[in-house]
Design a protein around this motif. Structure first.
Motif, PDB file in Angstrom:
ATOM      1  N   UNK A  16       0.832  -1.208   0.000  1.00 23.21           N
ATOM      2  CA  UNK A  16       0.000   0.000   0.000  1.00 23.21           C
ATOM      3  C   UNK A  16       0.865   1.256   0.000  1.00 23.21           C
ATOM      4  N   UNK A  17       1.921   1.243   0.798  1.00 25.00           N
ATOM      5  CA  UNK A  17       2.821   2.404   0.849  1.00 25.00           C
ATOM      6  C   UNK A  17       3.551   2.575  -0.476  1.00 25.00           C
ATOM      7  N   UNK A  18       4.065   1.460  -1.024  1.00 23.93           N
ATOM      8  CA  UNK A  18       4.817   1.542  -2.287  1.00 23.93           C
ATOM      9  C   UNK A  18       3.967   2.107  -3.413  1.00 23.93           C
ATOM     10  N   UNK A  19       2.725   1.636  -3.503  1.00 28.95           N
ATOM     11  CA  UNK A  19       1.875   2.089  -4.601  1.00 28.95           C
ATOM     12  C   UNK A  19       1.076   3.339  -4.243  1.00 28.95           C
ATOM     13  N   UNK A  20       1.171   3.761  -2.998  1.00 30.02           N
ATOM     14  CA  UNK A  20       0.581   5.040  -2.634  1.00 30.02           C
ATOM     15  C   UNK A  20       1.481   6.196  -3.020  1.00 30.02           C
ATOM     16  N   UNK A  21       2.797   5.917  -3.055  1.00 31.25           N
ATOM     17  CA  UNK A  21       3.767   6.960  -3.412  1.00 31.25           C
ATOM     18  C   UNK A  21       3.494   7.551  -4.789  1.00 31.25           C
ATOM     19  N   UNK A  22       3.228   6.736  -5.843  1.00 36.48           N
ATOM     20  CA  UNK A  22       2.968   7.335  -7.157  1.00 36.48           C
ATOM     21  C   UNK A  22       1.772   8.285  -7.166  1.00 36.48           C
ATOM     22  N   UNK A  51       9.976  13.821 -12.518  1.00 32.43           N
ATOM     23  CA  UNK A  51      10.418  13.859 -11.124  1.00 32.43           C
ATOM     24  C   UNK A  51       9.541  12.964 -10.258  1.00 32.43           C
ATOM     25  N   UNK A  52       8.236  12.979 -10.512  1.00 27.52           N
ATOM     26  CA  UNK A  52       7.328  12.105  -9.772  1.00 27.52           C
ATOM     27  C   UNK A  52       7.631  10.639 -10.063  1.00 27.52           C
ATOM     28  N   UNK A  53       7.924  10.328 -11.327  1.00 26.01           N
ATOM     29  CA  UNK A  53       8.271   8.955 -11.698  1.00 26.01           C
ATOM     30  C   UNK A  53       9.566   8.528 -11.009  1.00 26.01           C
ATOM     31  N   UNK A  54      10.555   9.409 -11.015  1.00 25.62           N
ATOM     32  CA  UNK A  54      11.847   9.101 -10.397  1.00 25.62           C
ATOM     33  C   UNK A  54      11.680   8.810  -8.908  1.00 25.62           C
ATOM     34  N   UNK A  55      10.918   9.638  -8.216  1.00 30.37           N
ATOM     35  CA  UNK A  55      10.698   9.432  -6.774  1.00 30.37           C
ATOM     36  C   UNK A  55      10.000   8.098  -6.530  1.00 30.37           C
ATOM     37  N   UNK A  56       8.984   7.803  -7.328  1.00 27.97           N
ATOM     38  CA  UNK A  56       8.219   6.566  -7.148  1.00 27.97           C
ATOM     39  C   UNK A  56       9.085   5.333  -7.407  1.00 27.97           C
ATOM     40  N   UNK A  57       9.885   5.379  -8.486  1.00 28.60           N
ATOM     41  CA  UNK A  57      10.733   4.241  -8.821  1.00 28.60           C
ATOM     42  C   UNK A  57      11.866   4.078  -7.821  1.00 28.60           C
ATOM     43  N   UNK A  61      10.365   0.942  -6.563  1.00 30.47           N
ATOM     44  CA  UNK A  61      10.763  -0.065  -7.523  1.00 30.47           C
ATOM     45  C   UNK A  61      10.084   0.138  -8.866  1.00 30.47           C
ATOM     46  N   UNK A  62      10.217  -0.868  -9.739  1.00 23.90           N
ATOM     47  CA  UNK A  62       9.739  -0.733 -11.103  1.00 23.90           C
ATOM     48  C   UNK A  62       8.218  -0.626 -11.177  1.00 23.90           C
ATOM     49  N   UNK A  63       7.488  -1.380 -10.343  1.00 26.58           N
ATOM     50  CA  UNK A  63       6.030  -1.332 -10.379  1.00 26.58           C
ATOM     51  C   UNK A  63       5.478   0.049 -10.066  1.00 26.58           C
ATOM     52  N   UNK A  64       5.819   0.628  -8.917  1.00 26.32           N
ATOM     53  CA  UNK A  64       5.379   1.992  -8.618  1.00 26.32           C
ATOM     54  C   UNK A  64       5.887   3.016  -9.630  1.00 26.32           C
TER      55      UNK A  64
END
Length: 222
Positions: A16-22, A51-57, A61-64
């Motif tokens: 939830x945290x990982x995919x909440x970041x994006x 920048x949002x993509x970079x932070x999420x990845x 990781x690759x999924x977020x």
């Protein structure tokens, strides 16, 4: 005692945290970009959403990272391209811009995803090595090129009469100032890549006690 959530619940929380970041990163980026809209003439700029993509990845990781890429493309199209507030894009140049954003986001996501996997594996290997050395059923100590203690087995620490906290990071010669010069020469040869050993050799410490030691030196890295 404090109760810990079951493993599946903790894993769900991490996902939830990982995919909440994006979602958070893209939402913040979009709002910030909207504030600059009067100065940018309604044109979407790749750098903002990348920048949002970079932070999420980087953190997920690759999924977020890929999730942030999709969200960024949708947000850029909906908020900043004509017709505004619609997912229909009329200008071919804008379609090209979205395609570039999607491509760049995918590249960034894959790169940081692979980097994250490599770092995780490195951390796991370091943890396994640490456990192996600490629990080794023999007297083992790992030193770096400056002869500082990196890891030591429990048996080695017991014989040395020191704790792990007292030894880790300190010079071997600081911990054992009375070592024979011949052993120090052996250390230098070991650092040069040579495997050496000695059987039932003695040395006397400053308190007059004689110690008999069987030792072996094995180079373990560059």
């Amino acid at each position: 005692p404090m109760e810990h959530p079951p493993t599946s619940a903790r894993e769900n929380q991490r996902i939830l945290v990982r995919y909440g970041i994006p979602f958070v990163a893209v939402a913040v980026t979009g709002l910030f970009r909207l504030q600059l809209d009067p100065f940018l003439s309604g044109k979407g700029l790749l750098v903002f959403f990348l920048l949002a993509v970079l932070i999420s990845a980087r953190w997920g990781g690759i999924g977020p990272g890929l999730a942030a890429t999709v969200l960024s493309v949708l947000a850029d199209a909906y908020l900043f391209m004509q017709p505004r507030f619609s997912l229909r894009v009329a200008n071919p140049a804008d379609l090209l811009s979205l395609a570039l954003l999607a491509f760049a986001g995918a590249v960034v996501s894959v790169f940081y995803g692979q980097l994250r996997v490599a770092l995780d594996r490195s951390g796991q290997q370091a943890s396994i090595l640490q456990t192996f050395v600490e629990r080794a059923p023999m007297r083992v100590v790992m030193l770096d090129r400056r002869m500082r203690v990196i890891q030591a087995s429990d048996q080695w620490l017991d014989d040395a009469g020191m704790t792990r906290e007292q030894m880790t990071g300190k010079s071997h010669y600081e911990c054992f100032p009375d070592l024979p010069e011949a052993w120090k020469e052996a250390h230098c040869r070991g650092l040069a890549g040579e495997s050496l050993s000695g059987h039932e050799e003695s040395y006397v410490t400053s308190d007059g006690k004689e110690h008999w030691v069987t030792w072996r030196i094995e180079p373990w890295g560059d």
